[in-house]
Write a protein that holds these residues in place. Sequence first.
Motif, mmCIF file in Angstrom:
data_model
loop_
_atom_site.group_PDB
_atom_site.id
_atom_site.type_symbol
_atom_site.label_atom_id
_atom_site.label_comp_id
_atom_site.label_asym_id
_atom_site.label_seq_id
_atom_site.Cartn_x
_atom_site.Cartn_y
_atom_site.Cartn_z
ATOM 1 N N ASP A 53 0.837 -1.192 0.000
ATOM 2 C CA ASP A 53 0.000 0.000 0.000
ATOM 3 C C ASP A 53 0.877 1.250 0.000
ATOM 4 O OD1 ASP A 53 -2.524 1.459 0.301
ATOM 5 O OD2 ASP A 53 -1.930 1.782 2.384
ATOM 6 N N THR A 89 3.505 1.431 -3.313
ATOM 7 C CA THR A 89 2.868 1.685 -4.599
ATOM 8 C C THR A 89 2.342 3.116 -4.647
ATOM 9 O OG1 THR A 89 0.785 0.683 -3.855
ATOM 10 C CG2 THR A 89 2.279 -0.715 -5.123
ATOM 11 N N LYS A 90 1.790 3.593 -3.542
ATOM 12 C CA LYS A 90 1.299 4.977 -3.499
ATOM 13 C C LYS A 90 2.455 5.965 -3.632
ATOM 14 C CE LYS A 90 -2.932 4.042 -0.914
ATOM 15 N NZ LYS A 90 -3.583 4.092 0.414
ATOM 16 N N ASP A 91 3.568 5.706 -2.943
ATOM 17 C CA ASP A 91 4.732 6.590 -3.054
ATOM 18 C C ASP A 91 5.291 6.573 -4.485
ATOM 19 O OD1 ASP A 91 4.639 7.503 -0.432
ATOM 20 O OD2 ASP A 91 6.207 6.145 0.280
ATOM 21 N N ALA A 100 2.955 8.534 -6.762
ATOM 22 C CA ALA A 100 3.087 9.967 -6.483
ATOM 23 C C ALA A 100 4.382 10.533 -7.059
ATOM 24 C CB ALA A 100 3.012 10.221 -4.981
ATOM 25 N N THR A 145 -1.202 7.673 2.999
ATOM 26 C CA THR A 145 -1.226 8.700 1.972
ATOM 27 C C THR A 145 0.206 8.900 1.504
ATOM 28 O OG1 THR A 145 -3.071 9.786 3.095
ATOM 29 C CG2 THR A 145 -1.884 11.087 1.476
ATOM 30 N N ALA A 146 0.405 9.012 0.195
ATOM 31 C CA ALA A 146 1.758 9.147 -0.362
ATOM 32 C C ALA A 146 2.534 10.252 0.355
ATOM 33 C CB ALA A 146 1.686 9.439 -1.846
#
Length: 165
Positions: free
Chosen positions: A64, A67-69, A72, A160-161
Amino acid sequence: MTTNENTNYAPEHTPRLQWAKAAPEVYKAMIKLNAAAEQGLDPTIAELVKIRASQLNHCALCLDMHTKDALAAGESVERIIQLSAWEESAHFYTAKELAALELTEAITVLTDGFVPDDVYEKAAKQFDEAELAHLIATITVINAWNRFGVTTRGVPGHYTAGMYK
């Protein structure tokens, strides 16, 4: 996690332990180790190896987060999706990234034996000595984070990224 109100998803599990709160000095040391490990390493490669190791270790929390980082930071959805089958999707990655992914798998899955010489040599040809040392450190550190996340059942979907940068 964003969900559709009309969809009945499985209930979210609860963590077994808030280990960062229970062992704050260990957590702080891991943060420092993580930062030191990544110094001088291409951030794209760092995220790719973190995602791949997390896939292998089944760490949903780290998947989670990373992949978000990566998204972004401008990584493509396609390259992230293809990571689980990178050997069949080699054309999505550079020779340097492929060497990093192969080394990630060898270090992460040590139960298969030692890190093979040919895998190490491929990485050594793509990375200078300092970069290689930091790559090995980054792979080792994400494996440690994965073990914390999996063992304590960290809950994905709330990151959150850039949240911890």
